[in-house]
Design a protein around this motif. Structure first.
Motif, PDB file in Angstrom:
ATOM      1  N   LYS A 179       0.834  -1.213   0.000  1.00  0.00           N
ATOM      2  CA  LYS A 179       0.000   0.000   0.000  1.00  0.00           C
ATOM      3  C   LYS A 179       0.863   1.255   0.000  1.00  0.00           C
ATOM      4  O   LYS A 179       0.555   2.230  -0.684  1.00  0.00           O
ATOM      5  CB  LYS A 179      -0.912   0.003   1.226  1.00  0.00           C
ATOM      6  CG  LYS A 179      -2.164  -0.829   1.085  1.00  0.00           C
ATOM      7  CD  LYS A 179      -3.041  -0.657   2.315  1.00  0.00           C
ATOM      8  CE  LYS A 179      -4.245  -1.581   2.250  1.00  0.00           C
ATOM      9  NZ  LYS A 179      -5.076  -1.470   3.473  1.00  0.00           N
ATOM     10  N   GLU A 201      -3.452   3.667  -3.409  1.00  0.00           N
ATOM     11  CA  GLU A 201      -4.039   4.935  -3.838  1.00  0.00           C
ATOM     12  C   GLU A 201      -3.275   6.080  -3.190  1.00  0.00           C
ATOM     13  O   GLU A 201      -2.784   5.965  -2.063  1.00  0.00           O
ATOM     14  CB  GLU A 201      -5.506   4.995  -3.416  1.00  0.00           C
ATOM     15  CG  GLU A 201      -6.405   3.947  -4.069  1.00  0.00           C
ATOM     16  CD  GLU A 201      -6.563   4.169  -5.561  1.00  0.00           C
ATOM     17  OE1 GLU A 201      -6.474   5.345  -5.983  1.00  0.00           O
ATOM     18  OE2 GLU A 201      -6.763   3.183  -6.289  1.00  0.00           O
ATOM     19  N   GLU A 202      -3.169   7.188  -3.905  1.00  0.00           N
ATOM     20  CA  GLU A 202      -2.326   8.297  -3.452  1.00  0.00           C
ATOM     21  C   GLU A 202      -2.663   8.738  -2.030  1.00  0.00           C
ATOM     22  O   GLU A 202      -1.767   8.991  -1.216  1.00  0.00           O
ATOM     23  CB  GLU A 202      -2.469   9.484  -4.414  1.00  0.00           C
ATOM     24  CG  GLU A 202      -1.405  10.543  -4.188  1.00  0.00           C
ATOM     25  CD  GLU A 202      -1.390  11.583  -5.291  1.00  0.00           C
ATOM     26  OE1 GLU A 202      -0.875  12.679  -5.021  1.00  0.00           O
ATOM     27  OE2 GLU A 202      -1.895  11.294  -6.401  1.00  0.00           O
ATOM     28  N   GLN A 203      -3.952   8.787  -1.692  1.00  0.00           N
ATOM     29  CA  GLN A 203      -4.350   9.283  -0.377  1.00  0.00           C
ATOM     30  C   GLN A 203      -4.021   8.309   0.759  1.00  0.00           C
ATOM     31  O   GLN A 203      -3.988   8.703   1.924  1.00  0.00           O
ATOM     32  CB  GLN A 203      -5.850   9.611  -0.347  1.00  0.00           C
ATOM     33  CG  GLN A 203      -6.790   8.452  -0.624  1.00  0.00           C
ATOM     34  CD  GLN A 203      -7.115   8.308  -2.108  1.00  0.00           C
ATOM     35  OE1 GLN A 203      -6.343   8.765  -2.939  1.00  0.00           O
ATOM     36  NE2 GLN A 203      -8.235   7.684  -2.405  1.00  0.00           N
ATOM     37  N   GLU A 204      -3.792   7.029   0.425  1.00  0.00           N
ATOM     38  CA  GLU A 204      -3.517   6.058   1.480  1.00  0.00           C
ATOM     39  C   GLU A 204      -2.019   5.758   1.645  1.00  0.00           C
ATOM     40  O   GLU A 204      -1.626   5.106   2.603  1.00  0.00           O
ATOM     41  CB  GLU A 204      -4.269   4.751   1.230  1.00  0.00           C
ATOM     42  CG  GLU A 204      -3.746   3.915   0.086  1.00  0.00           C
ATOM     43  CD  GLU A 204      -4.506   2.607  -0.107  1.00  0.00           C
ATOM     44  OE1 GLU A 204      -5.399   2.286   0.707  1.00  0.00           O
ATOM     45  OE2 GLU A 204      -4.197   1.904  -1.082  1.00  0.00           O
ATOM     46  N   ASN A 230      -2.374  -0.166 -12.447  1.00  0.00           N
ATOM     47  CA  ASN A 230      -2.902   1.136 -12.010  1.00  0.00           C
ATOM     48  C   ASN A 230      -3.505   1.950 -13.141  1.00  0.00           C
ATOM     49  O   ASN A 230      -4.007   3.046 -12.926  1.00  0.00           O
ATOM     50  CB  ASN A 230      -1.806   1.948 -11.308  1.00  0.00           C
ATOM     51  CG  ASN A 230      -1.429   1.330  -9.957  1.00  0.00           C
ATOM     52  OD1 ASN A 230      -2.232   0.640  -9.348  1.00  0.00           O
ATOM     53  ND2 ASN A 230      -0.218   1.576  -9.505  1.00  0.00           N
TER      54      ASN A 230
END
Length: 225
Positions: A116, A121-124, A224
């Protein structure tokens, strides 16, 4: 099937740290085996036959009998071939239970967080990176002042920790994310260096670094998009 004629057969995939664990253990134990490279995009009938539930590598086939899941296979190897190399699992029941705990900790906690942090995802990613740091702190604490997690010899937890030993650096380079520095984790970095240089078996069993980095970049770019 041709592989049935070999006493020990390993179905694996070269970039997989789980697959590499099995080969490392067999080589440490001096067990000859036949290796079959799987195309995970088009799994062979043999793999599906021997691991119909998970349909994943690695699978060890010993005298026609299949064993799946890398940590289960490592224990099987240790119990089946006890001559030569010291046991991968401690003899003491309590220490053995701790080895199982930390090996599962690596698979269930560390690996998902690392993936991760590198390719989520960028926010995680930032949150996952913080989680990885906390998990690595626990690994560093467990290592204490020991040479290896297994003491003086490479053991079950060390082989399970190949994800940190030789995969993590490639993950970092392929993703551009730095997760383990010597400043933050001196003991783990020393362990990694010792792990990779101590045994020719471990060093030779690592996947080619540049090829692995290239594979990871291509694999996650496709996934992705």
């Amino acid at each position: 099937m041709a592989e049935d004629h070999h006493e020990v057969v390993v179905f694996g995939a070269w970039p997989s740290p789980y697959s590499r664990r099995i080969e490392a253990a067999l080589k440490l134990k001096g067990v000859p085996y036949k290796y079959i490279e799987e195309d995970l995009g088009k799994k062979s009938p043999s793999l599906l036959k021997y691991n119909p539930i998970h349909k994943k590598i690695p699978v060890l086939v010993h005298n026609g009998k299949p064993i799946a899941e890398s940590l289960v296979i490592l224990e099987y190897i240790d119990e089946t071939w006890q001559e030569g190399y010291p046991l991968l699992m401690p003899k003491d029941p309590y220490q053995r239970s701790l080895a199982r705990f930390w090996a599962k900790f690596i698979d269930d906690k560390c690996m998902p967080a690392i993936l991760k942090a590198c390719w989520g995802e960028e926010q995680e990613r930032e949150r996952a990176g913080e989680e990885v740091a906390e998990l690595l702190k626990l690994m560093e604490k467990e290592l204490k002042e020991k040479r290896f997690f297994g003491g003086e010899n490479i053991g079950m937890v060390d082989i399970a920790a190949n994800i940190i030993g030789f995969s993590l650096g490639a993950y970092e380079e392929a993703s551009g994310v730095k997760l383990m520095t010597r400043e933050k984790f001196p003991k783990l970095c020393n362990w990694r260096d010792e792990f990779m240089s101590n045994s020719a078996v471990i060093k030779e069993n690592a996947p080619p670094r540049e090829e692995l980095i290239s594979f990871l970049r291509n694999h996650f770019r496709k996934n992705n998009n």
